[in-house]
Design a protein around this motif. Structure first.
Motif, PDB file in Angstrom:
ATOM      1  N   HIS A 220     -51.653  61.249  46.285  1.00  0.00           N
ATOM      2  CA  HIS A 220     -52.496  60.320  47.267  1.00  0.00           C
ATOM      3  C   HIS A 220     -53.618  59.114  46.646  1.00  0.00           C
ATOM      4  CE1 HIS A 220     -56.046  59.425  49.948  1.00  0.00           C
ATOM      5  NE2 HIS A 220     -55.118  59.057  51.131  1.00  0.00           N
ATOM      6  N   ASP A 221     -54.373  59.655  45.732  1.00  0.00           N
ATOM      7  CA  ASP A 221     -55.331  58.952  44.795  1.00  0.00           C
ATOM      8  C   ASP A 221     -54.521  57.880  43.944  1.00  0.00           C
ATOM      9  OD1 ASP A 221     -57.284  60.449  45.866  1.00  0.00           O
ATOM     10  OD2 ASP A 221     -57.401  61.740  44.134  1.00  0.00           O
ATOM     11  N   ASN A 222     -53.379  58.259  43.442  1.00  0.00           N
ATOM     12  CA  ASN A 222     -52.468  57.170  42.763  1.00  0.00           C
ATOM     13  C   ASN A 222     -52.022  56.032  43.365  1.00  0.00           C
ATOM     14  OD1 ASN A 222     -52.856  58.838  40.194  1.00  0.00           O
ATOM     15  ND2 ASN A 222     -50.977  60.100  40.589  1.00  0.00           N
ATOM     16  N   ILE A 223     -51.594  56.620  44.912  1.00  0.00           N
ATOM     17  CA  ILE A 223     -51.385  55.339  45.705  1.00  0.00           C
ATOM     18  C   ILE A 223     -52.444  54.663  46.149  1.00  0.00           C
ATOM     19  CG2 ILE A 223     -50.164  55.081  47.955  1.00  0.00           C
ATOM     20  CD1 ILE A 223     -48.522  57.258  47.297  1.00  0.00           C
ATOM     21  N   TYR A 224     -53.544  55.300  46.462  1.00  0.00           N
ATOM     22  CA  TYR A 224     -54.900  54.694  46.907  1.00  0.00           C
ATOM     23  C   TYR A 224     -55.255  53.629  45.814  1.00  0.00           C
ATOM     24  CZ  TYR A 224     -59.756  53.862  47.942  1.00  0.00           C
ATOM     25  OH  TYR A 224     -60.818  53.226  48.118  1.00  0.00           O
ATOM     26  N   ARG A 225     -55.244  54.177  44.566  1.00  0.00           N
ATOM     27  CA  ARG A 225     -55.539  53.320  43.570  1.00  0.00           C
ATOM     28  C   ARG A 225     -54.768  52.056  43.336  1.00  0.00           C
ATOM     29  NH1 ARG A 225     -57.175  57.958  41.143  1.00  0.00           N
ATOM     30  NH2 ARG A 225     -55.351  58.325  40.231  1.00  0.00           N
ATOM     31  N   ALA A 226     -53.402  52.311  43.369  1.00  0.00           N
ATOM     32  CA  ALA A 226     -52.315  51.385  43.517  1.00  0.00           C
ATOM     33  C   ALA A 226     -52.497  50.380  44.472  1.00  0.00           C
ATOM     34  CB  ALA A 226     -51.066  51.930  43.495  1.00  0.00           C
TER      35      ALA A 226
ATOM     36  N   ASP B 195     -50.548  49.110  34.372  1.00  0.00           N
ATOM     37  CA  ASP B 195     -51.277  50.339  34.142  1.00  0.00           C
ATOM     38  C   ASP B 195     -51.162  51.241  35.278  1.00  0.00           C
ATOM     39  OD1 ASP B 195     -52.010  49.566  31.640  1.00  0.00           O
ATOM     40  OD2 ASP B 195     -54.027  49.142  32.046  1.00  0.00           O
ATOM     41  N   GLN B 196     -51.472  50.798  36.430  1.00  0.00           N
ATOM     42  CA  GLN B 196     -51.537  51.677  37.830  1.00  0.00           C
ATOM     43  C   GLN B 196     -50.197  51.844  37.976  1.00  0.00           C
ATOM     44  OE1 GLN B 196     -54.282  53.142  38.916  1.00  0.00           O
ATOM     45  NE2 GLN B 196     -52.750  54.215  40.190  1.00  0.00           N
ATOM     46  N   LYS B 197     -49.039  50.896  37.726  1.00  0.00           N
ATOM     47  CA  LYS B 197     -47.757  51.049  38.051  1.00  0.00           C
ATOM     48  C   LYS B 197     -47.043  52.157  37.070  1.00  0.00           C
ATOM     49  CE  LYS B 197     -43.440  48.577  37.564  1.00  0.00           C
ATOM     50  NZ  LYS B 197     -42.874  48.703  36.094  1.00  0.00           N
ATOM     51  N   GLN B 198     -47.615  52.113  35.835  1.00  0.00           N
ATOM     52  CA  GLN B 198     -47.270  53.185  35.003  1.00  0.00           C
ATOM     53  C   GLN B 198     -47.493  54.704  35.220  1.00  0.00           C
ATOM     54  OE1 GLN B 198     -48.538  52.718  31.019  1.00  0.00           O
ATOM     55  NE2 GLN B 198     -47.106  53.996  30.134  1.00  0.00           N
ATOM     56  N   ILE B 199     -48.925  54.824  35.942  1.00  0.00           N
ATOM     57  CA  ILE B 199     -49.132  55.988  36.452  1.00  0.00           C
ATOM     58  C   ILE B 199     -48.217  56.442  37.602  1.00  0.00           C
ATOM     59  CG2 ILE B 199     -51.083  57.119  37.815  1.00  0.00           C
ATOM     60  CD1 ILE B 199     -53.074  55.519  35.968  1.00  0.00           C
ATOM     61  N   CYS B 200     -48.119  55.753  38.584  1.00  0.00           N
ATOM     62  CA  CYS B 200     -47.286  55.780  39.656  1.00  0.00           C
ATOM     63  C   CYS B 200     -45.762  56.141  39.116  1.00  0.00           C
ATOM     64  CB  CYS B 200     -47.115  54.732  40.607  1.00  0.00           C
ATOM     65  SG  CYS B 200     -48.686  54.530  41.529  1.00  0.00           S
TER      66      CYS B 200
ATOM     67  N   LEU C 127     -44.384  56.896  46.482  1.00  0.00           N
ATOM     68  CA  LEU C 127     -44.655  56.047  45.077  1.00  0.00           C
ATOM     69  C   LEU C 127     -43.758  55.279  44.771  1.00  0.00           C
ATOM     70  CD1 LEU C 127     -45.440  59.653  43.433  1.00  0.00           C
ATOM     71  CD2 LEU C 127     -46.742  57.772  43.786  1.00  0.00           C
ATOM     72  N   GLN C 128     -42.342  55.417  45.194  1.00  0.00           N
ATOM     73  CA  GLN C 128     -41.298  54.436  44.965  1.00  0.00           C
ATOM     74  C   GLN C 128     -41.524  53.077  45.434  1.00  0.00           C
ATOM     75  OE1 GLN C 128     -37.340  55.915  45.658  1.00  0.00           O
ATOM     76  NE2 GLN C 128     -36.331  53.891  44.829  1.00  0.00           N
ATOM     77  N   ARG C 129     -42.060  53.049  46.834  1.00  0.00           N
ATOM     78  CA  ARG C 129     -42.444  51.898  47.606  1.00  0.00           C
ATOM     79  C   ARG C 129     -43.632  51.207  46.858  1.00  0.00           C
ATOM     80  NH1 ARG C 129     -46.339  51.009  51.145  1.00  0.00           N
ATOM     81  NH2 ARG C 129     -46.618  52.992  51.250  1.00  0.00           N
ATOM     82  N   GLU C 130     -44.687  52.088  46.499  1.00  0.00           N
ATOM     83  CA  GLU C 130     -45.631  51.547  45.601  1.00  0.00           C
ATOM     84  C   GLU C 130     -45.371  50.656  44.521  1.00  0.00           C
ATOM     85  OE1 GLU C 130     -49.299  50.052  46.274  1.00  0.00           O
ATOM     86  OE2 GLU C 130     -48.329  51.488  47.625  1.00  0.00           O
ATOM     87  N   ILE C 131     -44.587  51.370  43.803  1.00  0.00           N
ATOM     88  CA  ILE C 131     -44.266  50.998  42.487  1.00  0.00           C
ATOM     89  C   ILE C 131     -43.309  49.509  42.830  1.00  0.00           C
ATOM     90  CG2 ILE C 131     -42.474  51.210  40.466  1.00  0.00           C
ATOM     91  CD1 ILE C 131     -43.261  54.344  40.787  1.00  0.00           C
TER      92      ILE C 131
END
Length: 447
Positions: A262-268, A206-211, A117-121
């Motif tokens: 996993h879904d959060n990262i996929y959407r990101a 928005d997706q970054k906030q979710i992550c 999640l941190q990497r995705e953010i």
């Protein structure tokens, strides 16, 4: 966590005393009815509340037996309690170690998803910054199109001030109209793309906030489980929580827990890929629009240059014809002056001839003769009259030709002025203004 039942192992019974050695237990009370029992009124007061010796022995045997049985049962209970205490202590230690291992494994899972999640953010933050830079390029490019549009419209308005017959819908005007239309279409495209970039940036945030919320939960959970993993029997901040061993109704399963992250990262990742594609699209749009504008600008400049050459050539030809007309006007004026002088020169001979005829008309009688002199004088007058008429006719034609020359001169001068005005508009106004046309880099939003 499934509760583990306590299995009690049956220990061997302690050695017991043979039954033959145990005292007999008497359950029936002794009766004073035997042959040795005393009777009679003399002994009535001594035997009413007393036991027999057998009863006394039986009572002792009963006490011995009960003491032995209670001691034997106590020994059995004590040995079984020691076995249960040892087993439960070992079970508690083993269960605690297994729970600690499970908590450690859970910490690894939480750390994995927290790192993902941190990497995705970080990737979303970097991608949003890159998209913001492209958005800035779009805004700069959109602002840069205002100058070409104003130049094109100014050129069209300036060329409306051309004088007839140069007020024509030539190739320059067609290219200017095409340029204005191209700029309007490009502006609409840039505005739509800019709106799309703003929407994509909002989706990224928005997706970054979710992550970030998921990451924050993972950090808090990691800290809690890490604290739980450090608890041991010697910890001072542990206490009883009887109601904590039940499952919460809203608790998730490991599968749904992992699927959520996993879904959060996929959407990101999906939004990041869309942002990357949009950045590539913006780059292509800016490159293509800048090239199109510069190509159209070059086309308009070439049309202006060609038109200016045509105007310059026409102006030179008109000036050349004007010089010839001016020379011809001078010659015609001299010719008219010569004709007038010629007519004037014929007046005196005509006067002489007519005076001779007039004077000879006074000859008397027969002397009024149609002699050769008379015929010659008459023919002379006729010749002079015809000459004067011919000269006057030529004078009229010459004067008309002179007037035509003057009209042509005025027309040529006016046409030359029109051409000069058209050249001034196209060259000094339009082409000089077009020198301020933005460069490709500025049209592409780099400046």
């Amino acid at each position: 966590m499934a509760q583990t039942g306590i299995l009690l192992t049956k220990e061997p019974a302690p050695q017991t005393v043979p039954v033959s050695e145990l005292p007999m237990r008497v359950y029936e009370p002794a009766l004073n009815t035997g042959p040795d029992s005393s009777c009679g009124l003399a002994t009535a007061g001594f035997r009413a509340a007393k036991y027999l010796p057998e009863e006394w022995h039986q009572n002792n045997y009963r006490q011995y037996h009960e003491a032995f049985a209670d001691r034997d049962h106590s020994e059995r209970c004590r040995l079984e309690s020691q076995n249960v205490a040892a087993y439960t202590a070992e079970l508690a230690q083993r269960t605690q170690e297994d729970s600690t291992v499970k908590v450690g494994e859970r910490l690894q899972d939480i750390h994995f998803w927290k790192s993902e999640l941190q990497r995705e953010i970080e990737d979303l933050t970097a991608e949003t910054d890159l998209l913001a830079a492209q958005k800035l390029r779009l805004e700069r490019a959109l602002d840069a199109t205002e100058l070409p549009y104003s130049i094109a419209m100014d050129n069209l308005q300036c060329r409306e001030r051309r004088l007839p017959p140069d007020l024509v819908r030539d190739q320059v005007e067609a290219e200017l109209l095409k340029e204005a239309e191209l700029i309007r279409n490009i502006q609409e495209l840039l505005k739509r793309t800019l709106k799309q970039a703003i929407n994509q940036m909002q989706l990224n945030r928005d997706q970054k906030q979710i992550c970030e919320m998921d990451w924050s939960d993972k950090v808090e959970t990691y800290n809690i489980d890490e604290k739980c993993g450090r608890y041991n029997n010697q910890s001072t901040n542990i206490q009883f929580h009887p109601s904590s061993s039940k499952f919460e109704d809203s608790a998730s399963t490991p599968e749904t827990w992992a699927k959520h992250s996993h879904d959060n990262i996929y959407r990101a990742e999906r939004e990041k890929l869309a942002s990357i594609n949009l950045r590539a699209l913006i780059d292509n749009i800016l490159h293509d629009t800048a090239e199109d504008l510069r190509m159209q600008c070059d086309t308009v400049n070439e049309a202006f240059a060609k038109r200016c050459e045509e105007l310059e050539d026409a102006k030179h030809k008109l000036e050349h014809h004007l010089q010839k007309i001016l020379k011809e006007i001078g010659d015609q004026e001299n010719n008219i002056a010569s004709l007038k002088q010629a007519i004037k020169d014929k007046e005196m001979p005509l006067k002489v001839a007519q005076t001779r005829l007039y004077d000879r008309s006074f000859r008397p009688n027969v002397d009024l003769c149609r002699d050769a002199a008379q015929f010659r004088l008459i023919s002379e007058v006729e010749e002079l009259t015809n000459s004067i008429e011919a000269l006057k006719k030529e004078l009229l034609q010459s004067e008309q030709a002179l007037r035509n020359l003057e009209d042509t001169r005025m027309s040529l001068e006016k046409e030359i002025a029109v051409k000069a005005n058209s050249l001034f508009i196209d060259r000094q106004k339009c082409m000089a203004h077009r020198a301020r046309y933005p460069t490709v880099l500025k049209l592409a939003g780099y400046q």
